[in-house]
Write a protein that holds these residues in place. Structure first.
Motif, PDB file in Angstrom:
ATOM      1  N   LEU A  83      31.145  98.619  37.448  1.00  0.00           N
ATOM      2  CA  LEU A  83      30.829  97.194  37.505  1.00  0.00           C
ATOM      3  C   LEU A  83      30.675  96.677  36.083  1.00  0.00           C
ATOM      4  N   VAL A  84      31.533  95.742  35.720  1.00  0.00           N
ATOM      5  CA  VAL A  84      31.499  95.154  34.382  1.00  0.00           C
ATOM      6  C   VAL A  84      30.876  93.769  34.476  1.00  0.00           C
ATOM      7  N   GLN A  85      29.882  93.528  33.641  1.00  0.00           N
ATOM      8  CA  GLN A  85      29.184  92.245  33.709  1.00  0.00           C
ATOM      9  C   GLN A  85      30.056  91.109  33.172  1.00  0.00           C
ATOM     10  N   ILE A  86      30.152  90.041  33.984  1.00  0.00           N
ATOM     11  CA  ILE A  86      30.887  88.847  33.553  1.00  0.00           C
ATOM     12  C   ILE A  86      29.920  87.842  32.949  1.00  0.00           C
ATOM     13  N   ALA A  87      28.780  87.668  33.585  1.00  0.00           N
ATOM     14  CA  ALA A  87      27.810  86.681  33.097  1.00  0.00           C
ATOM     15  C   ALA A  87      26.430  87.024  33.642  1.00  0.00           C
ATOM     16  N   ASP A  88      25.420  86.458  32.999  1.00  0.00           N
ATOM     17  CA  ASP A  88      24.021  86.769  33.315  1.00  0.00           C
ATOM     18  C   ASP A  88      23.243  85.450  33.406  1.00  0.00           C
ATOM     19  N   GLY A  89      22.065  85.503  33.995  1.00  0.00           N
ATOM     20  CA  GLY A  89      21.156  84.365  33.916  1.00  0.00           C
ATOM     21  C   GLY A  89      21.181  83.415  35.102  1.00  0.00           C
ATOM     22  N   GLU A 141       8.756  84.900  43.990  1.00  0.00           N
ATOM     23  CA  GLU A 141       8.098  83.863  43.203  1.00  0.00           C
ATOM     24  C   GLU A 141       8.808  82.525  43.344  1.00  0.00           C
ATOM     25  N   GLY A 142       9.785  82.467  44.228  1.00  0.00           N
ATOM     26  CA  GLY A 142      10.532  81.229  44.426  1.00  0.00           C
ATOM     27  C   GLY A 142      11.884  81.282  43.755  1.00  0.00           C
ATOM     28  N   PRO A 143      12.820  80.502  44.289  1.00  0.00           N
ATOM     29  CA  PRO A 143      14.214  80.620  43.847  1.00  0.00           C
ATOM     30  C   PRO A 143      14.450  80.177  42.403  1.00  0.00           C
ATOM     31  N   ASP A 144      13.463  79.508  41.790  1.00  0.00           N
ATOM     32  CA  ASP A 144      13.644  79.124  40.386  1.00  0.00           C
ATOM     33  C   ASP A 144      12.821  80.004  39.455  1.00  0.00           C
ATOM     34  N   SER A 145      12.113  80.981  39.998  1.00  0.00           N
ATOM     35  CA  SER A 145      11.196  81.768  39.163  1.00  0.00           C
ATOM     36  C   SER A 145      11.427  83.267  39.199  1.00  0.00           C
ATOM     37  N   ASN A 146      12.222  83.750  40.159  1.00  0.00           N
ATOM     38  CA  ASN A 146      12.476  85.186  40.183  1.00  0.00           C
ATOM     39  C   ASN A 146      13.289  85.572  38.945  1.00  0.00           C
ATOM     40  N   PRO A 147      13.162  86.833  38.511  1.00  0.00           N
ATOM     41  CA  PRO A 147      13.979  87.261  37.364  1.00  0.00           C
ATOM     42  C   PRO A 147      15.457  86.982  37.660  1.00  0.00           C
ATOM     43  N   PRO A 148      16.218  86.562  36.644  1.00  0.00           N
ATOM     44  CA  PRO A 148      17.600  86.142  36.892  1.00  0.00           C
ATOM     45  C   PRO A 148      18.509  87.269  37.359  1.00  0.00           C
ATOM     46  N   GLY A 149      19.592  86.879  38.019  1.00  0.00           N
ATOM     47  CA  GLY A 149      20.580  87.846  38.488  1.00  0.00           C
ATOM     48  C   GLY A 149      21.878  87.733  37.699  1.00  0.00           C
ATOM     49  N   GLN A 150      22.817  88.622  38.007  1.00  0.00           N
ATOM     50  CA  GLN A 150      24.053  88.733  37.229  1.00  0.00           C
ATOM     51  C   GLN A 150      25.301  88.645  38.111  1.00  0.00           C
ATOM     52  N   LEU A 151      26.415  88.447  37.423  1.00  0.00           N
ATOM     53  CA  LEU A 151      27.743  88.426  38.050  1.00  0.00           C
ATOM     54  C   LEU A 151      28.553  89.585  37.496  1.00  0.00           C
ATOM     55  N   TRP A 152      29.199  90.342  38.395  1.00  0.00           N
ATOM     56  CA  TRP A 152      29.914  91.568  38.004  1.00  0.00           C
ATOM     57  C   TRP A 152      31.346  91.550  38.531  1.00  0.00           C
TER      58      TRP A 152
END
Lengths: 149, 470
Positions: free
Chosen positions: B45-51, B440-451
């Motif tokens: 899995l290669v990361q395309i984008a984060d955040g 913690e809510g959809p605007d507060s959880n640690p961010p996810g990534q795109l692979w």
């Protein structure tokens, strides 16, 4: 001196990266693949004497401390209980009341800290993102009570 | 049209094959972890984008722009450009179209903006479709079409959204779980809708076997109707229950039992297949048109359904069946001699930590299957890739000519939520850091990534690769 320098030069880059943790005494590792654990979460948190001591010795200063255990229980209820259940016997997350660990290192204080701080797999997230290291030590002190009797 | 031709050729070829690729006929043919895919392919899995904030779906527009659209649960769609940069301004922001607050209900972690799908002719008409839990409608599933302003291809602002919104469907939701999720255009140009059983547990409505509710179904509709038509969509003629509930005179004699069985006076014509619990993600094989459904299970098993292209009206068993077993499970299914299969079996299944009540702990599966897409590259031929929300495993499901094979492809630390394709046909995936607890809510959880799924020996130099067990 000469020999020491030579050794340092031979250290692979991967080991050098572990230096920040190793300098404190304990070499913390990522649960998934044993690479050096990066302390990158909540960088503004207060590093309490308990955390400092744990980094050096790998022993949880809160073990058996009633006040810390009570605090740890509160955090456990909020963050851990949904998967590991109130009595620690596990449902989505594994059983915490026995001495069987999917990763042998989780049988140690250091290993348990590693998986809570840095995460295991999937839903066993890096809870170091959600709580300070001091609170992780308190949760660990509480989890110990599951295996006490 | 090209896609349609491709599917036809593949079907024709299959007819000459020795062993048709179809659903297993018996429970022991249902694949389980431990299989090996043809060629034993290795992926990374290669990361395309984060955040991204709780990313739970991903799609491309098929317009040649190379853009990837990441769906954030809170109600936003973010654009990832071909170079991996992420536009700051969302493509769509449902949190701002209603002056009274977010139009999306995100109160429970399974709720939110579920998915986006782009019209097959998006490049010409600018139509795209979303499915989300509506806050004003108390969590009902809204399927809404919006239309991009050609002058502003990257941003559909609140005025444009409100000015072009066309509501296709509102699916009433009794409970806040199992409402998802995926909507996707099939190779036939029709919109397929994954509709969960409405929630709680155990299917309290018996929705799976009830043809009068859209819950617990895959629905299929034709969105290409004039905007002034009486209904916002049409029913494709070959939907399995397209005419089953039409009013007619009763004729009792000279009718075969098979003909009687086609009369379902309360059935909904939108139904394509039924008996699914929570088809949060599904995907079409871009080469063959075959469909895979990542069917989220209840307490004990996750299942992956295979449906040959164009096969209508199948019953996937829920809530009579959970994977290959009778539901509810009361003990070791090996000792349940009274169980007989209802409907079509899944191609594969994998266990939770307790495969049945009282079972010894099993550590080969996960808790919630989230489908990515079908890979036809890197030595993979029609391999459906999926990840688990709890265990971080990636599984591949493929057919070796004789039977289905379910192989664990990698063990990551990620919580997978969904997947899709980029414009080049590569399988892509997203992970979020949300869960039932500590949400913690959809605007507060640690961010996810795109692979992006790439063959292990084709990882670009310097790429960020998902950490895995070595």
């Amino acid at each position: 001196m000469h020999r020491l320098l030579l050794l340092a030069a031979l250290l692979p880059a991967a080991l050098a990266a572990a230096a920040p943790a190793a300098a404190d005494g304990i070499e913390f590792k990522a649960t998934l693949n044993d690479k050096p654990l990066q302390f990158k979460y909540r960088t503004n948190q207060e590093i309490t004497p308990a955390v400092e001591s744990f980094h050096k010795t790998g022993e949880n200063p809160y073990a058996g401390d009633a006040a810390a255990i009570a605090d740890g229980q509160k955090i456990y209820k909020k963050m851990c209980q949904a998967c590991h259940l109130k009595d620690g016997t596990g449902r989505i997350g594994p059983n915490l009341t026995d001495e069987e660990w999917a990763r042998a290192r989780t049988g140690t204080e250091v290993g348990r800290f590693e998986i809570i701080y840095g995460g295991g797999a999937g839903a066993m997230q890096a809870f170091g993102r959600r709580m300070d290291q001091d609170d992780i030590l308190k949760v660990m002190a509480f989890i110990d009570t599951f295996r006490a009797d | 049209m090209k896609k349609l031709l491709g599917a036809t050729c593949a079907v024709a070829l299959m007819a000459f094959g020795a062993m048709a690729k179809d659903a297993p006929k018996t429970p022991d043919e249902v694949a389980q972890p431990g299989g090996t895919l043809p060629g034993n392919p290795k992926i990374a899995l290669v990361q395309i984008a984060d955040g991204f904030l709780d990313p739970i779906n991903v799609a491309n527009a098929g317009d040649g722009s190379g853009r990837i659209f990441v769906v954030e649960r809170i109600g936003r769609i973010k654009i990832v450009n071909k170079d991996g940069s992420v536009n700051e301004e969302p493509f769509l922001d449902l949190t701002s179209i209603n002056p009274l607050g977010n139009d999306v209900q995100t109160g429970f972690v399974e709720q939110g903006l579920y998915s986006v799908a782009f019209h097959p002719n998006f490049a010409e008409n600018g139509h795209f479709y979303v499915h989300y839990a509506s806050l004003p409608f108390n969590g009902d599933g809204m399927i809404v079409r919006f239309t991009v302003d050609p002058e502003s291809p990257d941003v559909v602002d609140a005025d444009r959204a409100n000015g072009t919104a066309k509501v296709l469907m509102r699916i009433e939701q009794p409970w806040y779980n199992h409402n998802g999720g995926q909507i996707e255009f099939g190779p036939d140009g029709y919109l397929y809708i994954g509709s969960g059983d409405g929630g709680w547990e155990g299917d309290p409505y018996e929705a799976g076997q009830d043809l009068s509710t859209p819950l617990a179904k895959i629905l299929r509709i034709d969105v290409d109707v004039p905007d002034d038509a009486d209904r916002p969509y049409a029913i494709p003629d070959d939907n399995p229950f397209a005419n089953a509930s039409s009013e007619r005179l009763m004729v009792l004699f000279g009718i075969t039992e098979e003909q009687f069985a086609q009369i379902k006076t309360r059935s909904l014509p939108e139904i394509w297949s039924y008996g699914v619990r929570n088809p949060y993600e599904f995907a079409f094989d871009q080469k063959t048109g075959d469909m895979f459904i990542a069917e989220v299970g209840q307490n004990h098993w996750e299942e992956i359904i295979f449906e040959p292209a164009g096969t209508a009206g199948r019953n996937y068993g829920w809530p009579r069946m959970e994977a290959a077993f009778c539901h509810p499970m009361t003990g070791d299914p090996a000792e349940d001699t009274d169980c007989s299969v209802v409907g079509t079996l899944p191609a594969a299944m994998y266990p939770h930590s307790a495969p049945y009540p009282g079972a010894p702990e099993d550590n080969t599966g996960g808790c919630s299957v989230q489908g990515f897409g079908v890979a036809n590259y890197g030595g993979m031929d029609g391999v459906y890739l999926m990840g688990d929300w709890c265990s971080g495993r990636v599984f591949g499901l493929g057919h070796d000519g004789e039977k289905w094979q379910l192989q664990e492809m990698m063990q990551t630390g990620l919580q997978f939520t969904a997947g899709g394709y980029d414009e080049d046909g590569n399988v892509i995936a997203v992970n979020a850091n949300n869960f039932y607890l500590a949400d913690e809510g959809p605007d507060s959880n640690p961010p996810g990534q795109l692979w992006r799924v790439v063959p292990a020996d084709e990882v670009p130099e310097g790429a960020v690769v998902a950490e895995t067990v070595q």
